[in-house]
Design a protein around this motif. Sequence first.
Motif, PDB file in Angstrom:
ATOM      1  N   ALA A   7       0.920  -1.256   0.172  1.00  0.00           N
ATOM      2  CA  ALA A   7       0.026  -0.023  -0.303  1.00  0.00           C
ATOM      3  C   ALA A   7       1.111   1.080  -0.258  1.00  0.00           C
ATOM      4  O   ALA A   7       0.587   2.423  -0.664  1.00  0.00           O
ATOM      5  CB  ALA A   7      -0.893  -0.039   1.944  1.00  0.00           C
ATOM      6  N   THR A   8       1.842   1.404   0.291  1.00  0.00           N
ATOM      7  CA  THR A   8       2.815   2.031   0.985  1.00  0.00           C
ATOM      8  C   THR A   8       4.189   1.742   0.651  1.00  0.00           C
ATOM      9  O   THR A   8       4.643   0.756   0.836  1.00  0.00           O
ATOM     10  CB  THR A   8       2.800   2.787   2.218  1.00  0.00           C
ATOM     11  N   PRO A   9       4.989   3.047  -0.242  1.00  0.00           N
ATOM     12  CA  PRO A   9       6.659   2.408  -0.700  1.00  0.00           C
ATOM     13  C   PRO A   9       7.217   1.987   0.174  1.00  0.00           C
ATOM     14  O   PRO A   9       7.097   3.910   1.229  1.00  0.00           O
ATOM     15  CB  PRO A   9       6.831   3.386  -1.706  1.00  0.00           C
ATOM     16  N   PRO A  10       8.139   1.235   0.802  1.00  0.00           N
ATOM     17  CA  PRO A  10       8.929   1.664   1.464  1.00  0.00           C
ATOM     18  C   PRO A  10       9.743   2.690   1.835  1.00  0.00           C
ATOM     19  O   PRO A  10       9.939   2.608   3.280  1.00  0.00           O
ATOM     20  CB  PRO A  10      10.209  -0.081   1.419  1.00  0.00           C
ATOM     21  N   SER A  11      10.221   3.316   0.760  1.00  0.00           N
ATOM     22  CA  SER A  11      11.114   4.743   1.373  1.00  0.00           C
ATOM     23  C   SER A  11      10.258   5.624   2.111  1.00  0.00           C
ATOM     24  O   SER A  11      10.698   6.719   2.956  1.00  0.00           O
ATOM     25  CB  SER A  11      11.104   5.285   0.148  1.00  0.00           C
ATOM     26  N   THR A  12       8.850   5.634   1.117  1.00  0.00           N
ATOM     27  CA  THR A  12       8.065   6.386   1.988  1.00  0.00           C
ATOM     28  C   THR A  12       7.608   6.065   3.491  1.00  0.00           C
ATOM     29  O   THR A  12       7.798   7.671   4.971  1.00  0.00           O
ATOM     30  CB  THR A  12       6.706   6.664   1.482  1.00  0.00           C
ATOM     31  N   ARG A  17       8.538  10.284  10.744  1.00  0.00           N
ATOM     32  CA  ARG A  17       9.026  10.273  11.780  1.00  0.00           C
ATOM     33  C   ARG A  17       7.805  10.280  13.171  1.00  0.00           C
ATOM     34  O   ARG A  17       6.327  10.839  12.709  1.00  0.00           O
ATOM     35  CB  ARG A  17       9.643  11.514  12.617  1.00  0.00           C
ATOM     36  N   VAL A  18       7.793   8.983  13.328  1.00  0.00           N
ATOM     37  CA  VAL A  18       7.117   8.401  14.741  1.00  0.00           C
ATOM     38  C   VAL A  18       7.295   9.114  16.276  1.00  0.00           C
ATOM     39  O   VAL A  18       8.948   8.774  16.454  1.00  0.00           O
ATOM     40  CB  VAL A  18       6.156   7.813  15.216  1.00  0.00           C
ATOM     41  N   SER A 153       6.672   1.102   9.924  1.00  0.00           N
ATOM     42  CA  SER A 153       7.941   0.788  10.476  1.00  0.00           C
ATOM     43  C   SER A 153       8.919   1.900  11.548  1.00  0.00           C
ATOM     44  O   SER A 153       9.664   1.674  12.447  1.00  0.00           O
ATOM     45  CB  SER A 153       9.222   0.271  10.156  1.00  0.00           C
ATOM     46  N   ALA A 154       8.659   3.124  10.636  1.00  0.00           N
ATOM     47  CA  ALA A 154       9.900   4.345  11.820  1.00  0.00           C
ATOM     48  C   ALA A 154       8.917   4.308  13.492  1.00  0.00           C
ATOM     49  O   ALA A 154       9.506   4.890  13.612  1.00  0.00           O
ATOM     50  CB  ALA A 154       8.480   5.263  11.208  1.00  0.00           C
ATOM     51  N   GLY A 155       7.311   3.877  13.697  1.00  0.00           N
ATOM     52  CA  GLY A 155       7.027   3.760  15.161  1.00  0.00           C
ATOM     53  C   GLY A 155       7.678   2.561  15.573  1.00  0.00           C
ATOM     54  O   GLY A 155       7.981   2.816  16.624  1.00  0.00           O
ATOM     55  N   GLY A 285      16.735   8.906  18.806  1.00  0.00           N
ATOM     56  CA  GLY A 285      15.063   8.254  18.163  1.00  0.00           C
ATOM     57  C   GLY A 285      14.207   9.021  17.356  1.00  0.00           C
ATOM     58  O   GLY A 285      12.752   9.101  17.218  1.00  0.00           O
ATOM     59  N   MET A 286      14.439  10.413  17.716  1.00  0.00           N
ATOM     60  CA  MET A 286      13.147  11.808  17.103  1.00  0.00           C
ATOM     61  C   MET A 286      14.103  12.274  15.421  1.00  0.00           C
ATOM     62  O   MET A 286      14.039  12.799  14.556  1.00  0.00           O
ATOM     63  CB  MET A 286      14.150  12.707  17.550  1.00  0.00           C
ATOM     64  N   VAL A 287      15.646  11.089  14.660  1.00  0.00           N
ATOM     65  CA  VAL A 287      15.386  11.830  13.476  1.00  0.00           C
ATOM     66  C   VAL A 287      15.092  10.376  12.630  1.00  0.00           C
ATOM     67  O   VAL A 287      15.178   9.627  13.091  1.00  0.00           O
ATOM     68  CB  VAL A 287      17.437  11.442  13.354  1.00  0.00           C
ATOM     69  N   SER A 288      14.801  10.667  11.815  1.00  0.00           N
ATOM     70  CA  SER A 288      14.252  10.670  11.016  1.00  0.00           C
ATOM     71  C   SER A 288      15.166   9.648  10.216  1.00  0.00           C
ATOM     72  O   SER A 288      15.703  10.343   9.071  1.00  0.00           O
ATOM     73  CB  SER A 288      13.512  11.079   9.487  1.00  0.00           C
ATOM     74  N   TRP A 289      16.045   8.724   9.892  1.00  0.00           N
ATOM     75  CA  TRP A 289      17.769   8.169   9.484  1.00  0.00           C
ATOM     76  C   TRP A 289      16.863   7.715   7.563  1.00  0.00           C
ATOM     77  O   TRP A 289      15.834   6.945   7.584  1.00  0.00           O
ATOM     78  CB  TRP A 289      18.209   7.298  10.357  1.00  0.00           C
TER      79      TRP A 289
END
Length: 435
Positions: A7-12, A17-18, A153-155, A285-289
């Motif tokens: 449903a949603t591309p992995p990269s997206t 960030r959660v 997965s970001a969560g 944990g706050m950074v979108s790596w």
Amino acid sequence: MARTTQATPPSTRVGTRVGYGTLLRTPGAWTFLVPAFAARLPFAMLSLGIVLLVVDTTGSYGLAGAVAAGAAVAQAAVGPQTGRLADRHGQAAVLLPMIVVHGFAVAVLIALALGHAPVWTLFAAAVPAGASVPQIGAMVRARWLHVLRDQPSAGLSTAFAFESVTDEFTFVIGPVLATTLGTIVAPAAGLVAEAALTVVGGLAFALQRRSAPPVRAASRARRASALAHPGVRLLAGSLLGVGSVFGALQVSITAAAEAAGRPGMGGVVYGLFACGSMCAGVVFGMVSWRRSPQRRMLASYTLLVLGCSTLWAMPSLTALALAGLCCGLAIAPTLISAYTLVEALVDAGAKTEAFTWLTGAIGLGLAVGSTVAGQVIDRHGPTGGLLVPLAGSALGLAALVSWRGLLAPRAAAGRRVAGAVPGSAASVLEPAGLR
């Protein structure tokens, strides 16, 4: 509706960030997080409590480190087996008997030490005390996998960061509490508090069954251990080095504080080391790596080795505290990356066991580090003991660099890893990004 990789591309999904606030508003989260914190706080108190008690009753740092190591080795050996049993039979069924055994074993150890019993009896009591330490950290991570099974997965990445921060917070509070009680109240007071927190917090956590992962029929039928995966073995081996840093610093900082005439400051100095890790974990944990967990782990582990290389040269307790604070900045990012990687390598029915292998490896490294540092300190003083963290972390980094290719997930890019929880990191990590 559960989200899927189609449903949603992995990269997206990976880049989303959660925040911690969103994570902690997850229904039912606080019902297991609060008792879990009380129950995992003793993890940071047991070894140091043993060191303080045995040093007071025998005067030997070498013996104190060895007894603490006996408990840590037992925990490292038995912990993964309890994790496997929890996957098969449920967390409460494993926790309840372990809590009873742990409380009794710690009480026996205290009585033997205060009664100046033969040395071998201290080891005989320390082994069951360590073996029965509840694997709360691994069980909490398994609960996050369950309650976030329908989330991006970001969560899950944020949850692992939060757990590493919580681990480090316990290593800020635990050593200070154990040292304060052991030096101001009584030598055994730190271990008494450790046992009480384990029993009360562990029972409260075990009773929170709604958030516990379900027992799956496939889990009961499973025969292969999570350790059968070479990537899990590599991660466990590399975390032996991290554990050696913990163990060697506990003993070495205690000795350095004693040598400086300020024994009560040992827990504070070690707490600053853990505080550095906790602060780094919060930011991490706050950074979108965008870089893979493997690359992040290699970078943070390298920084850990560099930090450990300065400890032995510090001229005062204050300087050692500041160096320890800086060194600690690399700990949480390393552990967060390791737990993220191992979650992507094993099937759903072996998650708790896999987490306990990492925790057990840290405990085993702690045992080796405290034993070696204790022996070195008895011969060469605290400065010699502070070389042990450098040696242990350097060996761990060498292993990680040499066999880093083993950490690639077992599925092709864009496809789910077999047995992964939908929406978990395992379902979106791409092997190419890990190379």
